[in-house]
Design a protein around this motif. Structure first.
Motif, PDB file in Angstrom:
ATOM      1  N   ILE A 124       1.133  -1.089  -0.123  1.00 36.71           N
ATOM      2  CA  ILE A 124      -0.061   0.046   0.082  1.00 36.71           C
ATOM      3  C   ILE A 124       0.806   1.494  -0.003  1.00 36.71           C
ATOM      4  CG2 ILE A 124      -1.640   1.586   0.996  1.00 36.71           C
ATOM      5  CD1 ILE A 124      -2.448  -1.163   2.221  1.00 36.71           C
ATOM      6  N   PRO A 125       0.298   2.175  -1.172  1.00 32.30           N
ATOM      7  CA  PRO A 125       1.330   3.674  -0.997  1.00 32.30           C
ATOM      8  C   PRO A 125       1.507   4.229   0.148  1.00 32.30           C
ATOM      9  CG  PRO A 125       0.416   3.087  -2.405  1.00 32.30           C
ATOM     10  CD  PRO A 125      -0.202   2.421  -2.029  1.00 32.30           C
ATOM     11  N   GLN A 126       2.368   4.502   0.471  1.00 29.35           N
ATOM     12  CA  GLN A 126       2.745   5.885   2.275  1.00 29.35           C
ATOM     13  C   GLN A 126       2.323   6.432   2.235  1.00 29.35           C
ATOM     14  OE1 GLN A 126       4.548   4.848   5.312  1.00 29.35           O
ATOM     15  NE2 GLN A 126       4.002   2.530   4.764  1.00 29.35           N
ATOM     16  N   SER A 127       1.426   7.350   0.447  1.00 26.08           N
ATOM     17  CA  SER A 127       1.005   8.055   0.838  1.00 26.08           C
ATOM     18  C   SER A 127      -0.247   7.987   1.198  1.00 26.08           C
ATOM     19  CB  SER A 127       1.538   8.694  -0.729  1.00 26.08           C
ATOM     20  OG  SER A 127       0.626   8.103  -1.766  1.00 26.08           O
ATOM     21  N   ARG A 128      -1.169   6.670   0.406  1.00 25.43           N
ATOM     22  CA  ARG A 128      -2.937   6.150   1.119  1.00 25.43           C
ATOM     23  C   ARG A 128      -2.436   6.311   2.568  1.00 25.43           C
ATOM     24  NH1 ARG A 128      -6.316   5.923   0.988  1.00 25.43           N
ATOM     25  NH2 ARG A 128      -8.628   5.080   0.722  1.00 25.43           N
ATOM     26  N   LEU A 129      -1.810   5.508   2.943  1.00 19.37           N
ATOM     27  CA  LEU A 129      -1.560   5.333   4.378  1.00 19.37           C
ATOM     28  C   LEU A 129      -1.656   6.592   5.122  1.00 19.37           C
ATOM     29  CD1 LEU A 129       0.539   1.991   4.817  1.00 19.37           C
ATOM     30  CD2 LEU A 129      -2.368   2.172   5.043  1.00 19.37           C
ATOM     31  N   ARG A 130      -1.020   7.587   4.504  1.00 17.33           N
ATOM     32  CA  ARG A 130      -1.179   9.139   4.700  1.00 17.33           C
ATOM     33  C   ARG A 130      -2.848   9.394   5.056  1.00 17.33           C
ATOM     34  NH1 ARG A 130       4.237   9.757   2.944  1.00 17.33           N
ATOM     35  NH2 ARG A 130       3.538  10.974   2.025  1.00 17.33           N
ATOM     36  N   ASP A 131      -3.009   9.310   3.982  1.00 14.92           N
ATOM     37  CA  ASP A 131      -4.346  10.055   3.833  1.00 14.92           C
ATOM     38  C   ASP A 131      -5.386   8.862   4.283  1.00 14.92           C
ATOM     39  OD1 ASP A 131      -3.530  11.055   2.606  1.00 14.92           O
ATOM     40  OD2 ASP A 131      -4.005   9.970   0.024  1.00 14.92           O
ATOM     41  N   LEU A 132      -5.503   8.160   5.138  1.00 10.05           N
ATOM     42  CA  LEU A 132      -6.363   6.867   6.087  1.00 10.05           C
ATOM     43  C   LEU A 132      -6.000   7.348   7.492  1.00 10.05           C
ATOM     44  CD1 LEU A 132      -6.321   3.485   5.346  1.00 10.05           C
ATOM     45  CD2 LEU A 132      -7.655   4.933   4.431  1.00 10.05           C
ATOM     46  N   ARG A 133      -4.528   8.002   7.848  1.00  7.53           N
ATOM     47  CA  ARG A 133      -4.485   8.425   9.303  1.00  7.53           C
ATOM     48  C   ARG A 133      -5.279   9.720   9.219  1.00  7.53           C
ATOM     49  NH1 ARG A 133       0.157   5.149   8.886  1.00  7.53           N
ATOM     50  NH2 ARG A 133       1.420   6.515   7.611  1.00  7.53           N
ATOM     51  N   ARG A 134      -5.108  10.240   8.295  1.00 12.70           N
ATOM     52  CA  ARG A 134      -5.377  11.913   7.825  1.00 12.70           C
ATOM     53  C   ARG A 134      -6.957  12.323   8.359  1.00 12.70           C
ATOM     54  NH1 ARG A 134      -4.672  14.497   2.809  1.00 12.70           N
ATOM     55  NH2 ARG A 134      -6.451  13.477   1.937  1.00 12.70           N
ATOM     56  N   ASP A 135      -7.717  11.432   7.115  1.00 11.44           N
ATOM     57  CA  ASP A 135      -8.807  11.605   7.360  1.00 11.44           C
ATOM     58  C   ASP A 135      -9.603  11.123   8.709  1.00 11.44           C
ATOM     59  OD1 ASP A 135      -8.452  11.977   4.520  1.00 11.44           O
ATOM     60  OD2 ASP A 135      -8.676   9.672   3.700  1.00 11.44           O
ATOM     61  N   TRP A 136      -9.082   9.752   9.448  1.00 10.84           N
ATOM     62  CA  TRP A 136      -9.932   9.220  10.785  1.00 10.84           C
ATOM     63  C   TRP A 136      -9.605   9.960  11.929  1.00 10.84           C
ATOM     64  CZ3 TRP A 136     -14.345   7.111   9.384  1.00 10.84           C
ATOM     65  CH2 TRP A 136     -14.417   7.019   8.308  1.00 10.84           C
ATOM     66  N   ILE A 137      -7.714  10.041  12.476  1.00  7.68           N
ATOM     67  CA  ILE A 137      -7.357  10.144  13.118  1.00  7.68           C
ATOM     68  C   ILE A 137      -6.172  11.546  13.505  1.00  7.68           C
ATOM     69  CG2 ILE A 137      -7.466   7.736  13.862  1.00  7.68           C
ATOM     70  CD1 ILE A 137      -4.809   7.555  13.820  1.00  7.68           C
ATOM     71  N   ASP A 138      -6.064  11.791  12.527  1.00  7.80           N
ATOM     72  CA  ASP A 138      -4.579  12.598  12.525  1.00  7.80           C
ATOM     73  C   ASP A 138      -5.485  14.537  12.760  1.00  7.80           C
ATOM     74  OD1 ASP A 138      -3.210  10.786  12.572  1.00  7.80           O
ATOM     75  OD2 ASP A 138      -2.040  11.480  10.320  1.00  7.80           O
TER      76      ASP A 138
END
Length: 265
Positions: free
Chosen positions: A251-265
């Motif tokens: 999974i691209p790191q950018s996609r994981l960052r988006d998940l964290r930003r969208d839900w918990i950051d």
């Protein structure tokens, strides 16, 4: 450096190093071998222990639909593994831990490593982190952080991964008290039955949204293994653990960052 997506590093190499033999990075490619595909087909669908009380990591709406950080992660893993991952909700954290420790489910999400768990489970690298926090009453200026726990009574969730760290802070005169859920623990703090309560930032935020307690505040937060979100798998399913880690790595790191930003950051 670790936050730079592998795809971007690969593009940099391709631009400046024309000889592919000189390349170190490569775009993440995930392929199942015949034996891996056969294992997944023989064991499908895979069951996943999740909570139904830690929003926005796990959210079940009134229709039973599942969404949140973990739901989005499961969707990405399903695409790569080509297998159904079925979430099974648990209403107590100890039930999540116990079900995967006993092998009743194939994997559990939001898990961190403890010595007891490591004896029976394998773990992926973290896919997100949720800092541990110390909560106190606004009327208690004497409670300023974890260093104060040696003279206080501190509440925490039964079975939480960072219990050992809290007990270490409490050595020398402090005590700890376990609670079945954060609702009971924060109520006890609000009523003055304990001096402080240790939880995670997301879990405290969840409780403040559902049952606001304006008299409580976070006095300190810390990064800790107890706040790491990993996938845990029973050790007799080591094939699955390797597949999950490979799928996460793809999974691209950018996609994981988006998940964290969208839900918990």
């Amino acid at each position: 450096f670790e936050s730079i997506p592998k795809e971007e590093l690969s593009r940099i190499e391709a631009r400046w190093l024309p000889n592919e033999a000189d390349h170190f990075f490569a775009p993440s490619v995930f392929r199942l071998s015949d034996s891996e595909r056969r294992w997944l087909e023989e064991n499908a669908p895979l069951t996943v222990a999740v909570t139904n009380f830690i929003e926005p990591i796990d959210i079940f709406d009134e229709t039973g639909a599942y969404r949140g950080l973990n739901a989005d992660l499961l969707a990405l893993l399903e695409d790569r593994l080509e297998v159904d991952l079925l979430p099974e909700a648990r209403s107590q954290w100890t039930d999540v831990v116990d079900s995967v420790m006993a092998g009743e489910v194939d994997l559990a999400l939001s898990m961190s490593i403890t010595p007891d768990r490591a004896a029976a489970l394998g773990f992926t690298k973290p896919y997100a982190n949720d800092p541990i926090v110390l909560v106190a009453s606004k009327t208690r200026p004497d409670v300023t952080g974890f260093a104060d726990l040696g003279r206080l009574t501190t509440g925490l969730l039964d079975g939480i991964a960072f219990a050992g760290a809290i007990e270490e802070f409490a050595r020398g005169g402090g005590t700890t008290k376990r609670f079945a859920n954060d609702v009971e623990g924060l109520r006890a703090l609000e009523n003055g039955e304990i001096d402080a309560y240790a939880t995670t930032m997301v879990m405290f935020g969840t409780q403040q949204r559902t049952t606001p307690r304006p008299g409580l505040t976070v006095v300190e937060s810390r990064a800790h293994e107890g706040g790491a979100l990993r996938i845990a798998v029973p050790k007799d399913r080591d094939v699955l653990l390797r597949l999950l880690q490979r799928a996460i790595d793809a999974i691209p790191q950018s996609r994981l960052r988006d998940l964290r930003r969208d839900w918990i950051d």
